[in-house]
Motif scaffolding. Sequence first.
Motif, PDB file in Angstrom:
ATOM      1  N   ILE A   9       9.206   6.483   4.126  1.00  0.00           N
ATOM      2  CA  ILE A   9       7.879   6.255   4.535  1.00  0.00           C
ATOM      3  C   ILE A   9       8.123   4.616   4.421  1.00  0.00           C
ATOM      4  O   ILE A   9       8.335   3.512   5.669  1.00  0.00           O
ATOM      5  N   VAL A  10       8.526   3.881   3.462  1.00  0.00           N
ATOM      6  CA  VAL A  10       8.496   2.360   3.146  1.00  0.00           C
ATOM      7  C   VAL A  10       9.854   1.738   4.507  1.00  0.00           C
ATOM      8  O   VAL A  10       9.533   0.880   5.085  1.00  0.00           O
ATOM      9  N   ALA A  11      10.772   2.220   4.213  1.00  0.00           N
ATOM     10  CA  ALA A  11      11.964   1.888   6.002  1.00  0.00           C
ATOM     11  C   ALA A  11      11.502   1.944   7.011  1.00  0.00           C
ATOM     12  O   ALA A  11      11.260   1.197   7.963  1.00  0.00           O
ATOM     13  N   LEU A  12      10.744   3.279   7.737  1.00  0.00           N
ATOM     14  CA  LEU A  12       9.691   3.242   8.837  1.00  0.00           C
ATOM     15  C   LEU A  12       9.061   1.973   9.367  1.00  0.00           C
ATOM     16  O   LEU A  12       8.523   1.410   9.493  1.00  0.00           O
ATOM     17  N   LEU A  13       8.200   2.030   7.567  1.00  0.00           N
ATOM     18  CA  LEU A  13       6.595   1.801   8.172  1.00  0.00           C
ATOM     19  C   LEU A  13       6.647   0.097   7.997  1.00  0.00           C
ATOM     20  O   LEU A  13       6.069  -1.096   8.782  1.00  0.00           O
ATOM     21  N   CYS A  14       7.330  -0.681   6.921  1.00  0.00           N
ATOM     22  CA  CYS A  14       7.379  -1.886   6.500  1.00  0.00           C
ATOM     23  C   CYS A  14       8.356  -2.723   7.235  1.00  0.00           C
ATOM     24  O   CYS A  14       7.506  -4.171   7.872  1.00  0.00           O
ATOM     25  N   PRO A  15       9.153  -2.540   8.170  1.00  0.00           N
ATOM     26  CA  PRO A  15       9.759  -3.501   9.705  1.00  0.00           C
ATOM     27  C   PRO A  15       8.294  -3.251  10.784  1.00  0.00           C
ATOM     28  O   PRO A  15       8.530  -4.941  10.924  1.00  0.00           O
TER      29      PRO A  15
ATOM     30  N   GLY B   9       7.420   0.576  -3.605  1.00  0.00           N
ATOM     31  CA  GLY B   9       8.237   0.568  -2.615  1.00  0.00           C
ATOM     32  C   GLY B   9       7.905  -1.125  -1.034  1.00  0.00           C
ATOM     33  O   GLY B   9       8.255  -1.826  -0.759  1.00  0.00           O
ATOM     34  N   LEU B  10       6.519  -0.405  -0.651  1.00  0.00           N
ATOM     35  CA  LEU B  10       5.257  -1.076  -0.049  1.00  0.00           C
ATOM     36  C   LEU B  10       5.295  -2.426  -1.008  1.00  0.00           C
ATOM     37  O   LEU B  10       5.276  -3.427   0.223  1.00  0.00           O
TER      38      LEU B  10
END
Length: 397
Positions: free
Chosen positions: A380-386, A313-314
């Motif tokens: 985690i992906v949804a929170l971190l990547c933006p 995802g990352l």
Amino acid sequence: MTASMPHVMNTYGRLPVALSHGQGCRVWDTTGKRYLDGLGGIAVNTLGHAHPRLVPALQAQIARMIHCSNYYESPLQEQLAAQLCALSGLSSAFFCNSGLEANEAALKIARKYGHDRGIARPEVVVFEKAFHGRSIATLSATGNPKVQAGFEPLVEGFVRVPLNDIQAMREVAATRPDVVAVFLETIQGEGGIHAARADYLRAVRALCDERGWLLMLDEVQCGIGRTGKWFAHQWAGILPDVMPLAKGLGSGVPVGAVVVGERAKDVLGPGNHGTTFGGNPLAMRAGIETLAIMEADGLLDNAATVGARLKAGLERELGGLPGVVEVRGAGLMIGVELDRPCGVLLTRALEAGLLLSVTADKVIRLVPPLILTADEADEIVALLCPLVKAFLAEPAA
């Protein structure tokens, strides 16, 4: 000192929240705000928070006995040692309280091993970007000048080489006759999630056998199932002679261990090493229950599959973006390296409801509990990547 903690020495750059309690992979602060735990207490909370089988086991042990001296036999030490030996293929274990203590014990084993072979000033090969602790000996082995600054003179007897460069190791073998051991993290954690390649580990193992050296693999952060095997070196199909452990072994209860093979098991005898708190019944119960729950719940497979999902995802969201150097790691030990210092993301992630760390200035480190679910990995992906994308869009400082 800080305004809210005036009597505590100011040794940490603390974020301005206090965590109150947790459940699974969630924690809450004292204001009631909820966070997703992508840090796991820095690879410590293997079973997350308030695990329904760990908590009653620890409560029962506290009611029975918390501590007793190592003057006496300890059946719980033997039980945990037997479990670790069965999982690792090694022979015996010494118990202490932390990764630093486990690494100190490993260094003492190396020096004693050298003296037993008639080497008056034994040397140990260590690595660039390594981190083994903050005592005088372990920070001397560490490859980070920032950690060492102000604490000179450092302990002598270390020879430093780059990771994954077998020719550099062979040059040491040819020119340093007093080397007795090689000491490395299978995956460097504080150094930025840099893994020793499998072919390199096999070559180092062969060189140690050829020279009669001890191979000492620091699995303090990457061991205890974090990569999808019990110990990260098992991906290379080798056995170390000495293996320090800690962090995830007690799921939050302080416990360290040094597990050794045949070449090292008789190096230390009575009086050569010891500890007051190490191997206490509470810590041993925590280790025994942690391993049992991990096995019963298939947490090695979970670390591998959920970790692969998180990494994918990352990579999908961040791979190839200008400013993203690499997404790397194994299992639930993942680093996202950027091309600039990114410590500000600690606070921004906290504000967004995500706990993580930044190490080696430019690497976002994720080491969540091994109970992390696929949905939580996606979160985690949804929170971190933006946050990362917005940060990289800003003018570089």
